[in-house]
Design an enzyme around this catalytic site. Structure first.
Site, short mmCIF file in Angstrom:
data_model
loop_
_atom_site.label_atom_id
_atom_site.label_comp_id
_atom_site.label_asym_id
_atom_site.label_seq_id
_atom_site.Cartn_x
_atom_site.Cartn_y
_atom_site.Cartn_z
N ASP A 51 0.82 -1.64 -0.09
CA ASP A 51 -0.07 -0.02 0.01
C ASP A 51 1.28 1.04 -0.01
O ASP A 51 0.54 2.53 -0.35
CB ASP A 51 -0.78 0.24 0.95
CG ASP A 51 -1.80 -1.03 1.02
OD1 ASP A 51 -2.31 -1.84 0.27
OD2 ASP A 51 -2.70 -0.73 2.03
N GLU B 189 3.92 1.48 -1.44
CA GLU B 189 4.62 1.63 -2.48
C GLU B 189 3.33 2.63 -3.27
O GLU B 189 3.93 3.50 -4.16
CB GLU B 189 5.53 0.39 -3.32
CG GLU B 189 6.55 -0.24 -2.55
CD GLU B 189 6.83 -0.66 -3.14
OE1 GLU B 189 7.70 -1.80 -2.37
OE2 GLU B 189 6.37 -2.06 -2.94
N ASP C 274 1.34 4.10 -2.48
CA ASP C 274 0.42 5.36 -2.13
C ASP C 274 1.59 6.87 -2.54
O ASP C 274 1.75 7.72 -3.15
CB ASP C 274 0.46 5.86 -1.17
CG ASP C 274 -1.01 4.75 -0.41
OD1 ASP C 274 -1.64 5.22 -1.11
OD2 ASP C 274 -1.49 5.37 0.63
N LEU D 142 -32.99 -10.65 -20.32
CA LEU D 142 -32.99 -11.86 -20.50
C LEU D 142 -34.55 -12.40 -19.97
O LEU D 142 -34.77 -11.39 -19.35
CB LEU D 142 -31.89 -12.73 -19.70
CG LEU D 142 -30.48 -12.50 -20.04
CD1 LEU D 142 -29.32 -12.73 -19.30
CD2 LEU D 142 -30.28 -12.45 -21.73
N GLU E 211 -23.16 -18.77 -15.76
CA GLU E 211 -23.08 -17.83 -15.47
C GLU E 211 -23.13 -17.57 -14.45
O GLU E 211 -24.75 -17.68 -13.85
CB GLU E 211 -22.19 -16.70 -16.59
CG GLU E 211 -21.38 -17.28 -17.84
CD GLU E 211 -21.81 -15.56 -18.81
OE1 GLU E 211 -22.34 -14.35 -18.52
OE2 GLU E 211 -20.57 -15.74 -19.64
N LYS F 50 -25.55 -14.66 -11.97
CA LYS F 50 -26.48 -13.30 -12.79
C LYS F 50 -26.19 -12.91 -11.17
O LYS F 50 -26.59 -13.08 -10.37
CB LYS F 50 -28.04 -13.97 -12.82
CG LYS F 50 -28.71 -12.91 -13.10
CD LYS F 50 -29.68 -13.45 -13.27
CE LYS F 50 -30.84 -12.07 -14.44
NZ LYS F 50 -30.93 -10.65 -13.19
N GLU G 69 -21.57 -5.83 -15.32
CA GLU G 69 -22.67 -5.56 -13.95
C GLU G 69 -22.26 -4.91 -13.16
O GLU G 69 -20.42 -5.73 -13.05
CB GLU G 69 -23.12 -6.54 -13.48
CG GLU G 69 -24.70 -6.63 -12.67
CD GLU G 69 -25.23 -7.05 -13.76
OE1 GLU G 69 -25.57 -6.95 -14.58
OE2 GLU G 69 -26.61 -6.40 -12.62
N TYR H 218 -19.40 -9.41 -19.07
CA TYR H 218 -20.02 -10.43 -19.64
C TYR H 218 -20.74 -10.34 -21.07
O TYR H 218 -20.89 -11.89 -20.99
CB TYR H 218 -21.03 -11.27 -18.60
CG TYR H 218 -21.92 -10.54 -18.29
CD1 TYR H 218 -22.61 -10.07 -19.17
CD2 TYR H 218 -22.16 -9.69 -16.68
CE1 TYR H 218 -23.94 -9.15 -18.51
CE2 TYR H 218 -23.21 -9.19 -16.48
CZ TYR H 218 -24.50 -8.14 -17.40
OH TYR H 218 -24.98 -7.12 -17.33
N LYS I 284 -34.06 -18.18 -11.84
CA LYS I 284 -33.78 -17.47 -10.56
C LYS I 284 -33.79 -18.28 -9.65
O LYS I 284 -35.00 -19.07 -9.63
CB LYS I 284 -34.69 -15.77 -10.95
CG LYS I 284 -34.43 -15.10 -12.17
CD LYS I 284 -33.81 -13.84 -11.66
CE LYS I 284 -34.07 -13.03 -10.82
NZ LYS I 284 -34.96 -12.09 -11.51
N CYS J 71 -62.72 4.08 11.00
CA CYS J 71 -61.18 4.26 10.86
C CYS J 71 -60.26 4.60 11.99
O CYS J 71 -60.74 5.02 13.08
CB CYS J 71 -60.68 5.81 10.69
SG CYS J 71 -59.90 6.35 10.16
N CYS K 171 -59.40 8.34 12.79
CA CYS K 171 -60.41 9.81 12.72
C CYS K 171 -61.59 8.66 13.57
O CYS K 171 -63.07 9.37 14.28
CB CYS K 171 -60.85 10.60 11.91
SG CYS K 171 -61.92 9.42 10.52
N CYS L 222 -60.49 13.34 7.48
CA CYS L 222 -60.08 12.53 8.39
C CYS L 222 -58.15 12.97 8.37
O CYS L 222 -57.42 12.56 7.44
CB CYS L 222 -60.12 11.05 7.78
SG CYS L 222 -58.71 9.65 8.89
S1 IVH Z 1 -26.50 -11.04 -20.55
C1 IVH Z 1 -27.80 -9.97 -24.44
N1 IVH Z 1 -24.94 -12.05 -18.40
O1 IVH Z 1 -28.89 -9.78 -15.72
C2 IVH Z 1 -27.32 -10.28 -23.04
N2 IVH Z 1 -26.45 -10.58 -18.40
O2 IVH Z 1 -32.43 -10.12 -16.65
C3 IVH Z 1 -27.03 -9.08 -22.06
N3 IVH Z 1 -26.81 -10.07 -15.52
O3 IVH Z 1 -30.22 -6.74 -17.93
C4 IVH Z 1 -27.33 -9.70 -21.07
N4 IVH Z 1 -25.94 -11.05 -14.36
O4 IVH Z 1 -28.24 -6.86 -16.22
C5 IVH Z 1 -26.07 -11.75 -18.28
N5 IVH Z 1 -23.83 -13.52 -15.93
C6 IVH Z 1 -24.40 -12.16 -16.78
C7 IVH Z 1 -25.56 -11.46 -16.02
C8 IVH Z 1 -26.67 -10.72 -16.55
C9 IVH Z 1 -26.24 -10.27 -14.45
C10 IVH Z 1 -27.69 -9.16 -15.79
C11 IVH Z 1 -28.11 -7.95 -16.63
C12 IVH Z 1 -28.86 -7.70 -17.75
C13 IVH Z 1 -30.30 -8.40 -16.74
C14 IVH Z 1 -31.03 -9.29 -17.80
#
Ligand code: IVH
Length: 667
Positions: A34, A36, A38, A84, A112, A114, A169, A221, A310, A404, A407, A427
């Site tokens: 740190d 170095e 700075d 998505l 990946e 989310k 993101e 991503y 999700k 209520c 009142c 009221c």
């Molecule tokens: S791909 C055209 N990859 O989720 C494809 N989105 O519900 C573009 N998000 O608007 C999105 N992790 O904000 C992608 N590994 C990931 C993600 C990701 C989070 C978010 C992103 C997007 C939303 C879609």
């Protein structure tokens, strides 16, 4: 030092610091101490100050923030930023896989995380970051470059001097939110609700010092233009972006070949989720081959080559200690669950709305029940169910109130509706709520007149009606003596009240609290009617023909502006000096759009109707649902309805898809 030596040293220092930033914030392994770091940073700062001709907006010294902007500029995404489609169980993932197979594709997929944050688009020219934008409505975003520059894992200069856009993101690590909330709790400030809102709030700061303090981070991503770099798969795109210096989640991303491996990935990730230093709310599954992606194409909102699985919302158990009733500004009575406080998805939940009597009865909730509480990614917690097996016999049945709670007047239930209303226009609860709403952030935005203060001011008799707010200065001395108010905060409050007089009309319109008129509808309306007299003179039909305004809203508007008390209120506010015009703040202008009334009919292949309507509105156009003599242009997509015939009949200008697309592209 000679000038060229200075320049050399500056370039060298930038290289050292950029490399150290990359190693520390992207690779998570530091090679400099740190001290170095700075030392180099200070040397560079001093040189840039002494030789401003060598300063650069992308110098690592700019990572600390300091740039302040006065408003967010809009930017158009050349390639729309799509979201998505969500899926919630394995069978829906299977269906997605089937759709891919049906196209004759033999897919591998990239799984990946989310990331729970907000998406960002980063633009580089000759390897230098030139701007960063939010997603916005997918077509138009906001320029947030000044704040993004402070994010340590975003390279200001990448490893190749190329032009490129990447997307990813922005997120707030869990620990950062915890620390901020600990501090805010000590200072009695309201807590930030969750990582996503906290990140979005931080990025929407005008002063980049504040964003810098919030310690945001990124995962990159998506490469919108892979063919420009000869890239064939998404996996290659991720590696390419990583090599350029972006933070790519290599440990998490995985190429899989079928459903079984996907399920395994989901299972493992669900187990790991809690221990990750950042919040994820699902798994994104993307077809790996870019050629296959192209074959699958897009709908108007989503790519057909990816889905977002999700995770089920987190649920926790707690006790339903009581059910209390609140009175809204329209007089509506809402039962609310008082809960034994529980932490869920990073924030403490003490209350949850129970909406109405039927909702409580349907869920068979009793006081003292053990209940499960759920909070999806968003802010609003929900009571899922009572745990029947946990009942002890000490539970008290729920009883809807008849009067209520404030009142005492007898509540009424309208025909065919589930809600009870306090009908007493005097009221106090209704009045206080209406006043709080009037001052709220999206309405007149009078800082300092929140819930509790307004209740005090009402009970003290200082503010009983909206015009009283503007006479508060007469009580200045009383206010200063009030607990929690000092000299300075009273001055701030009074000047916030004064400033609010010049707000653009949409704030006042929303603040008046006309039933069903939210902030977005208010904006849409003021763009059409321009000033308050436009509303006072409008007929029911003038309201009804507007796209998005149905018969109920039209009637509410018409009734509101023809009620004598409301007209008197508006006259009084006029005489107090409130602005009654739409000021078109930040409005963009386009000769072919601004000031015109549009009707959209048929399907457009490049965008959907809502996005286009929003876009036209943001350029000062207005959209209606039916064609009349007042319509300027009818935009016609594929399979247009009778509106097209009507437009021809009335000789109204018609734009086809090609025409509107060329205008949108030129914006
Ligand atoms: S791909 C055209 N990859 O989720 C494809 N989105 O519900 C573009 N998000 O608007 C999105 N992790 O904000 C992608 N590994 C990931 C993600 C990701 C989070 C978010 C992103 C997007 C939303 C879609």
């Amino acid at each position: 030092m000679k000038n060229n030596e200075v320049e050399q040293r500056i370039l060298e220092l930038r290289k050292i610091l950029n490399k150290a930033n990359y190693e520390y914030y992207v690779l998570d392994q530091s090679t400099l101490t740190d001290q170095e770091f700075d030392k180099y940073l200070r040397e560079l700062e001093n040189l840039e100050k002494a030789y401003p001709e060598f300063d650069s907006p992308n110098s690592p010294t700019k990572k600390v923030g300091g740039q302040v902007i006065d408003r967010f500029q809009k930017v158009k995404h050349q390639i729309p930023m799509l979201s998505l489609p969500d899926v919630f169980d394995i069978s829906e993932i299977e269906a997605f896989h089937e759709r891919v197979l049906k196209e004759g594709i033999k897919p591998t997929y990239v799984c990946e995380y989310k990331i729970d944050g907000l998406s960002v688009s980063l633009h580089y020219e000759k390897g230098e970051l030139i701007f960063a934008a939010t997603r916005g409505d997918g077509v138009i975003g906001e320029d947030i470059t000044h704040n993004v520059k402070t994010i340590k894992s975003v390279p200001l200069t990448i490893n190749e001097p190329i032009d490129i856009e990447v997307r990813g993101e922005i997120y707030m690590p869990k620990k950062v939110l915890e620390d901020i909330n600990k501090k805010r709790e000590k200072e009695s400030l309201p807590l930030l609700q969750n990582v996503r809102n906290a990140a979005a709030g931080s990025i929407r700061q005008l002063d980049s010092k504040i964003a810098a303090e919030r310690k945001l981070d990124t995962w990159i991503y998506h490469l919108p233009n892979p063919e420009d770099y000869g890239i064939k798969t998404h996996e290659e795109a991720l590696n390419f972006m990583s090599k350029l210096g972006f933070k790519v989640n290599k440990e998490a991303n995985k190429v899989v070949s079928g459903l079984e491996e996907m399920e395994e990935y989901i299972q493992k990730t669900a187990e790991k989720r809690k221990s990750l230093p950042y919040e994820i709310d699902g798994i994104v599954i993307k077809v790996n081959s870019l050629e296959s992606q192209k074959k699958l194409g897009f709908t108007s909102k989503y790519p057909k080559w990816a889905v977002a699985y999700k995770f089920p919302a987190e649920e926790v158990l707690t006790t339903l200690k009581d059910i209390i009733f609140t009175v809204g500004r329209t007089g509506r009575i809402t039962p609310n669950a008082v809960l034994d406080p529980v932490i869920i998805m990073g924030s403490t939940v003490k209350r949850a709305t129970l909406h109405n009597e039927d909702y409580v009865l349907l869920k068979d909730l009793k006081i003292n029940d053990i209940v499960s509480i759920r909070k999806a990614g968003d802010v609003i917690p929900e009571v899922v169910e009572r745990k029947l097996e946990r009942r002890t016999g000490c539970e008290k049945p729920f009883q809807m109130i008849k009067n209520c709670p404030i009142c005492g007047s007898v509540l009424e239930k309208r025909k065919d509706q589930v809600d009870y209303y306090c009908m007493n226009p005097h009221c106090p609860a209704r009045k206080i709520e209406a006043l709080i709403h009037y001052c709220s952030r999206k309405a007149m935005n009078i800082d300092g007149l929140g819930d509790e203060i307004m209740e005090d001011l009402f009970n003290l008799g200082f503010v009983k009606t909206i015009p009283d707010i503007y006479a508060l200065y007469k009580h200045k001395q009383d206010l200063i003596e009030l607990e929690g108010f000092g000299n300075k905060s009273v001055d701030n409050l009074l000047s916030a009240i004064e400033d609010s007089k010049s707000n653009s009309l949409e704030r006042l319109l929303f603040g008046l609290g006309i039933s069903g008129i939210g902030d977005k509808t208010a904006l849409l309306l003021v763009k059409i009617f321009k000033n308050i007299d436009g509303f006072l003179n409008a007929s029911y039909e003038d309201f009804e023909c507007i796209y998005d305004i149905g018969p109920i809203l039209a009637q509410n508007l018409y009734d509101y502006f023809h009620n004598v008390e409301n007209i008197a209120l508006i006259e009084e506010l006029k005489s107090i000096g409130l602005n009654m015009n739409y000021l078109g703040e930040n409005e963009r202008h386009h000769d072919l759009i601004s000031g015109k009334r549009f009707v959209l009919t048929g399907t457009l292949s490049f965008t959907d109707r809502d996005s286009l309507s929003n876009l036209l509105i943001s350029y000062g156009g207005a959209t209606s649902s039916s064609v009349s003599k007042k319509t300027d242009v009818v935009i016609v997509g594929e399979n247009p309805g009778s509106k097209y015939d009507k437009a021809r009949e009335l000789n109204i200008e018609i734009w086809d898809e090609k025409k509107i697309k060329s205008i949108v592209d030129s914006l």
